[in-house]
Design an enzyme around this catalytic site. Structure first.
Site, PDB file in Angstrom:
ATOM      1  N   LYS A 181       0.855  -1.189   0.000  1.00  0.00           N
ATOM      2  CA  LYS A 181       0.000   0.000   0.000  1.00  0.00           C
ATOM      3  C   LYS A 181       0.892   1.240   0.000  1.00  0.00           C
ATOM      4  CE  LYS A 181      -1.788   2.951   2.640  1.00  0.00           C
ATOM      5  NZ  LYS A 181      -1.797   4.047   1.686  1.00  0.00           N
ATOM      6  N   GLY A 234       6.621   4.993   8.417  1.00  0.00           N
ATOM      7  CA  GLY A 234       5.763   6.175   8.464  1.00  0.00           C
ATOM      8  C   GLY A 234       5.860   6.842   9.811  1.00  0.00           C
ATOM      9  N   SER A 235       4.799   7.513  10.196  1.00  0.00           N
ATOM     10  CA  SER A 235       4.844   8.343  11.402  1.00  0.00           C
ATOM     11  C   SER A 235       4.586   7.517  12.669  1.00  0.00           C
ATOM     12  CB  SER A 235       3.800   9.442  11.280  1.00  0.00           C
ATOM     13  OG  SER A 235       2.542   8.851  11.089  1.00  0.00           O
ATOM     14  N   GLY A 239       2.046   4.380  13.346  1.00  0.00           N
ATOM     15  CA  GLY A 239       2.731   3.149  13.775  1.00  0.00           C
ATOM     16  C   GLY A 239       2.112   2.569  15.041  1.00  0.00           C
ATOM     17  N   CYS A 290      13.512  10.666   7.194  1.00  0.00           N
ATOM     18  CA  CYS A 290      13.353  10.238   8.588  1.00  0.00           C
ATOM     19  C   CYS A 290      14.636  10.470   9.380  1.00  0.00           C
ATOM     20  CB  CYS A 290      12.944   8.782   8.641  1.00  0.00           C
ATOM     21  SG  CYS A 290      14.005   7.755   7.643  1.00  0.00           S
ATOM     22  N   GLU A 387       9.485  16.213  15.332  1.00  0.00           N
ATOM     23  CA  GLU A 387       9.882  16.024  13.935  1.00  0.00           C
ATOM     24  C   GLU A 387       9.085  16.992  13.054  1.00  0.00           C
ATOM     25  OE1 GLU A 387       8.708  12.377  11.930  1.00  0.00           O
ATOM     26  OE2 GLU A 387      10.740  12.207  11.148  1.00  0.00           O
TER      27      GLU A 387
HETATM   28  P1  NAD Z   1       2.168   8.382   7.609  1.00  0.00           P
HETATM   29  O1  NAD Z   1       2.327   7.604   8.848  1.00  0.00           O
HETATM   30  O2  NAD Z   1       1.161   9.443   7.569  1.00  0.00           O
HETATM   31  O3  NAD Z   1       1.836   7.425   6.380  1.00  0.00           O
HETATM   32  C1  NAD Z   1       2.638   6.301   6.071  1.00  0.00           C
HETATM   33  C2  NAD Z   1       1.780   5.273   5.384  1.00  0.00           C
HETATM   34  O4  NAD Z   1       0.819   4.806   6.319  1.00  0.00           O
HETATM   35  C3  NAD Z   1       1.003   5.781   4.186  1.00  0.00           C
HETATM   36  O5  NAD Z   1       0.959   4.771   3.203  1.00  0.00           O
HETATM   37  C4  NAD Z   1      -0.368   6.007   4.770  1.00  0.00           C
HETATM   38  O6  NAD Z   1      -1.396   5.960   3.811  1.00  0.00           O
HETATM   39  C5  NAD Z   1      -0.472   4.849   5.727  1.00  0.00           C
HETATM   40  N1  NAD Z   1      -1.470   5.003   6.778  1.00  0.00           N
HETATM   41  C6  NAD Z   1      -2.017   6.144   7.260  1.00  0.00           C
HETATM   42  N2  NAD Z   1      -2.951   5.856   8.200  1.00  0.00           N
HETATM   43  C7  NAD Z   1      -2.975   4.504   8.318  1.00  0.00           C
HETATM   44  C8  NAD Z   1      -3.720   3.613   9.131  1.00  0.00           C
HETATM   45  N3  NAD Z   1      -4.614   4.037   9.983  1.00  0.00           N
HETATM   46  N4  NAD Z   1      -3.472   2.293   9.014  1.00  0.00           N
HETATM   47  C9  NAD Z   1      -2.530   1.846   8.162  1.00  0.00           C
HETATM   48  N5  NAD Z   1      -1.823   2.635   7.352  1.00  0.00           N
HETATM   49  C10 NAD Z   1      -2.037   3.955   7.418  1.00  0.00           C
HETATM   50  O7  NAD Z   1       3.631   8.901   7.286  1.00  0.00           O
HETATM   51  P2  NAD Z   1       4.074   9.808   6.059  1.00  0.00           P
HETATM   52  O8  NAD Z   1       3.563  11.170   6.363  1.00  0.00           O
HETATM   53  O9  NAD Z   1       3.750   9.162   4.758  1.00  0.00           O
HETATM   54  O10 NAD Z   1       5.667   9.742   6.197  1.00  0.00           O
HETATM   55  C11 NAD Z   1       6.333  10.547   7.075  1.00  0.00           C
HETATM   56  C12 NAD Z   1       6.745   9.793   8.310  1.00  0.00           C
HETATM   57  O11 NAD Z   1       7.448   8.619   7.955  1.00  0.00           O
HETATM   58  C13 NAD Z   1       7.708  10.583   9.156  1.00  0.00           C
HETATM   59  O12 NAD Z   1       7.395  10.474  10.531  1.00  0.00           O
HETATM   60  C14 NAD Z   1       9.048   9.938   8.869  1.00  0.00           C
HETATM   61  O13 NAD Z   1      10.023  10.126   9.842  1.00  0.00           O
HETATM   62  C15 NAD Z   1       8.667   8.532   8.685  1.00  0.00           C
HETATM   63  N6  NAD Z   1       9.679   7.810   7.907  1.00  0.00           N
HETATM   64  C16 NAD Z   1      10.504   6.925   8.542  1.00  0.00           C
HETATM   65  C17 NAD Z   1      11.508   6.246   7.837  1.00  0.00           C
HETATM   66  C18 NAD Z   1      12.412   5.250   8.512  1.00  0.00           C
HETATM   67  O14 NAD Z   1      13.106   4.508   7.817  1.00  0.00           O
HETATM   68  N7  NAD Z   1      12.445   5.176   9.828  1.00  0.00           N
HETATM   69  C19 NAD Z   1      11.643   6.486   6.471  1.00  0.00           C
HETATM   70  C20 NAD Z   1      10.802   7.401   5.852  1.00  0.00           C
HETATM   71  C21 NAD Z   1       9.817   8.054   6.586  1.00  0.00           C
END
Ligand code: NAD
Length: 485
Positions: A181, A234-235, A239, A290, A387
Site C-alpha cells: 500500500k 511512516g509516522s 505506527g 526520517c 519532527e
Molecule cells: P504516515 O504515517 O502518515 O503514512 C505512512 C503510510 O501509512 C502511508 O501509506 C499512509 O497511507 C499509511 N497510513 C495512514 N494511516 C494509516 C492507518 N490508519 N493504518 C494503516 N496505514 C495507514 O507517514 P508519512 O507522512 O507518509 O511519512 C512521514 C513519516 O514517515 C515521518 O514520521 C518519517 O520520519 C517517517 N519515515 C521513517 C523512515 C524510517 O526509515 N524510519 C523512512 C521514511 C519516513
C-alpha cells in the site's frame, strides 16, 4: 477542475492477481504535482473488499511462488532488477513528478538504490539456509527457514520507490507474497514496478498493489486475518495504531518511524566538511527524510562559525522545478506538509529562537519553502523536540562531550546521529553513547542495503536491510527425526 480535464487524466487502477482492476467502489482520487499543483493522475481508491481480494490472491500465490526453485526465484528477481534498470528514466520521471523530488537526485539515489536492493536480495534467494543442530545420537535435528507468509507493506511518500523496494525485495526473496500500500499521494512508481515485476516473471498474485487511504486500505490490511506480517514505514502515531491493530491475529510487525537526529560538531572537527554535510543532512529531499539531521549541535567555540556557514549554504541552495537537472531542492510533497512546516517556523519564532535564514513560502504555486535555519535553539523547544519533516535546521549550542550526549539523546526518537571530530577516541566514545540505530562519523546520511536500518523508541523497532531482513520475513522451524532402529 472542469470535468473535461478530469476525463483526460490517466486512471491508475489497482494491481491485483496480475491484473489492473478498477476499485470496487469505482472511486478515484486526484493526484497533484507538488511543484505546480496541477492534477497529474486519477488514482484508484481501494476499499476493504479490494483488500480481501488481494489477500486471497496473495495467499493462493504463496504455493506457486514457493513451488519454484530458490535459484529460479533469484533469476526472476534479477530480471526484475534489470527491467528496473532498462526503465530507469521512466521510473525516475514518474517518481519526480509524483513526489516533487529533483530528477537529478532521483537518478543519483532513489533509482540506483532500488535496483541495488533488488539485486542484493535476488542473491539471497538460494542462500536462505537452515542448520543441522546435533542434539542427541538417536535423532537428526535441523532447522528450516520458511516464509512468514502474506506480508502487508505500508510505505510513506518521501521515498516511495526506494523504501517500497526495501520491503518488496527481501519479502519476495524469502518466498513471501505481498500487498503493497503506497502512500495515498505518491502511488505511481509502486504501480509501475508492480507491472515490471510481472514482466520479469513474478507470478500473478505474488506482488499486489492496492492504492488508497491509510484509514481504509491500511486499516483493512492491518486487521486482516489473512495477513501474517506488516512492515510499516511512516509516522509514530500511525505506527502505534498499526501495532494495536495487528494484535488481533498476532501479526509480526516491523516499524520504521520518525526521527529528530542530532548531528554533533565538536570544536576540533573540520568545520567546513561538517557544515557541508550538515546542510545536505537537513535540506536533502526538502528535509523530508526520517534521518534528517534536523538538530545541529555545535560546540560553543565553533557555534557562530557553524551558523554563519550553514546560513550561507542554505541561501545558496538552488530551489526550483524538480524537472530541472540544476535543482537541488524541490517542493514539499503536499499543501498539508507545507502548512506543517510553516506552522513550525511560527512556533520556533514564538519560542524565541532566532530565524537566521529562510522561513517563508516561495511563490504562490507549488509547495516550495525556503531552506530555513534557526539559531539559538534551546533543547527544550518544540522545534528541537518534534519532527518537522521539512527543510528546517535547529542549531543548538553545547559546552562539552557530556552536554552534547545529553542533548543528542534527549528526544523520544533514536534513529540516527552524526558526530564530527578529529579525536579518534572521542568519536568512538560518543558513537557508543548515542542512542541511535545508525551513527555516522565525519560523514552524514548514507544508507546501504547491506547495513541494518531502523531505530528504537518513537523511531520504531526492528531493522530493515542485510541479513536481518531475511529473519524478518522468515520463520525458523525445528525438525526432529528419530534415528531409532
Ligand atoms: P504516515 O504515517 O502518515 O503514512 C505512512 C503510510 O501509512 C502511508 O501509506 C499512509 O497511507 C499509511 N497510513 C495512514 N494511516 C494509516 C492507518 N490508519 N493504518 C494503516 N496505514 C495507514 O507517514 P508519512 O507522512 O507518509 O511519512 C512521514 C513519516 O514517515 C515521518 O514520521 C518519517 O520520519 C517517517 N519515515 C521513517 C523512515 C524510517 O526509515 N524510519 C523512512 C521514511 C519516513
Amino acid at each position: 477542475m472542469d470535468t473535461q480535464t478530469k476525463a483526460d487524466l490517466k486512471r491508475h487502477d489497482l494491481l491485483i492477481n496480475g491484473k489492473r482492476v478498477p476499485p470496487g467502489t469505482g472511486e478515484y482520487s486526484l493526484n497533484l504535482n507538488p511543484a505546480t499543483e496541477e492534477p497529474i493522475a486519477l488514482v484508484a481508491q481501494g476499499s476493504a473488499a479490494d483488500v480481501d481480494t488481494a489477500v486471497a490472491a496473495a495467499r493462493a500465490a504463496l504455493k506457486v511462488w514457493n513451488a519454484l526453485r530458490a535459484s529460479e526465484r533469484g533469476r526472476i528477481l534479477n530480471r526484475f532488477a534489470e527491467l528496473l534498470r532498462t526503465h530507469q528514466d521512466e521510473i525516475a520521471a514518474l517518481e519526480s513528478l509524483d513526489a516533487g523530488k529533483p530528477i537529478a537526485s532521483v537518478m543519483r539515489q532513489d533509482v540506483p538504490a532500488a535496483i541495488d536492493t533488488l539485486a542484493y536480495y535476488a542473491g539471497w534467494c538460494d542462500k536462505i539456509n537452515g542448520q543441522v543442530v546435533p542434539v542427541r545420537p538417536d535423532a537428526l535435528t535441523y532447522t528450516l527457514r520458511e516464509p512468514v507468509g502474506v506480508v502487508a507493506a505500508i510505505v510513506p511518500w518521501n521515498f516511495p520507490l526506494m523504501i517500497g523496494m526495501w520491503k518488496i525485495a527481501p519479502a519476495l526473496a524469502c518466498g513471501c507474497t505481498m500487498i503493497v500500500k503506497p502512500a495515498e499521494i505518491t502511488p505511481l512508481s509502486a504501480l509501475r514496478i508492480g507491472e515490471l515485476a510481472l514482466e520479469a516473471g513474478v507470478p500473478p498474485g505474488v506482488l499486489n498493489i492496492v492504492t488508497g487511504k491509510g484509514r481504509v486500505v491500511g486499516d483493512a490490511l492491518v486487521a486482516h486475518p489473512g495477513v501474517d506480517k506488516v512492515t510499516f514505514t511512516g509516522s509514530p502515531s500511525v505506527g502505534r495504531g498499526i501495532l494495536q491493530g495487528a494484535a488481533g491475529n498476532f501479526k509480526r510487525v516491523t516499524l520504521e518511524l520518525g526521527g529528530k537526529s542530532a548531528n554533533v560538531i565538536f570544536d576540533d572537527a573540520n568545520v567546513d566538511s561538517a557544515v557541508r554535510a550538515a546542510s545536505s543532512g537537513i535540506f536533502f529531499n526538502t528535509g523530508q527524510v526520517c534521518s534528517a539531521g534536523s538538530r545541529i549541535l555545535a560546540h560553543r567555540n565553533v557555534y557562530d562559525e557553524v551558523v554563519e556557514r550553514l546560513v550561507a549554504r542554505a541561501k545558496a541552495i538552488r530551489v526550483g522545478a524538480p524537472t530541472s537537472r540544476e535543482t537541488a531542492m524541490g517542493p514539499l510533497v503536499s499543501a498539508t506538509q507545507m502548512k506543517t512546516v510553516l506552522d513550525y517556523v511560527d512556533i520556533g519564532r514564538k519560542e524565541g529562537a532566532s530565524l537566521v535564514a529562510g522561513g517563508a513560502r516561495i511563490g504562490e504555486r507549488g509547495f516550495f519553502v525556503e531552506p530555513t535555519v534557526f539559531a539559538n535553539v534551546e533543547h527544550e523547544m518544540r522545534i528541537s523536540q518534534e519532527e518537522i519533516f521539512g527543510p528546517v535546521a535547529s542549531v543548538i549550542r553545547f559546552n562539552d562531550e557530556d552536554d552534547a550526549i545529553r542533548i543528542a539523546n534527549g528526544t523520544l526518537y533514536s534513529l540516527a546521529a552524526g558526530v564530527w571530530s578529529r579525536d579518534i577516541g572521542r568519536v568512538h566514545r560518543v558513537a557508543r553513547e548515542l542512542k541511535a540505530g545508525t551513527v555516522w562519523i565525519n560523514t552524514y546520511g548514507y544508507t546501504d542495503v547491506r547495513l541494518p536500518w531502523g531505530g528504537s523508541g518513537d523511531s520504531g523497532f526492528g531493522r530493515e536491510h542485510g541479513d536481518v531482513a531475511i529473519e524478518n520475513f522468515t520463520e525458523p522451524k525445528a525438525v526432529w527425526l528419530s534415528l531409532d532402529r
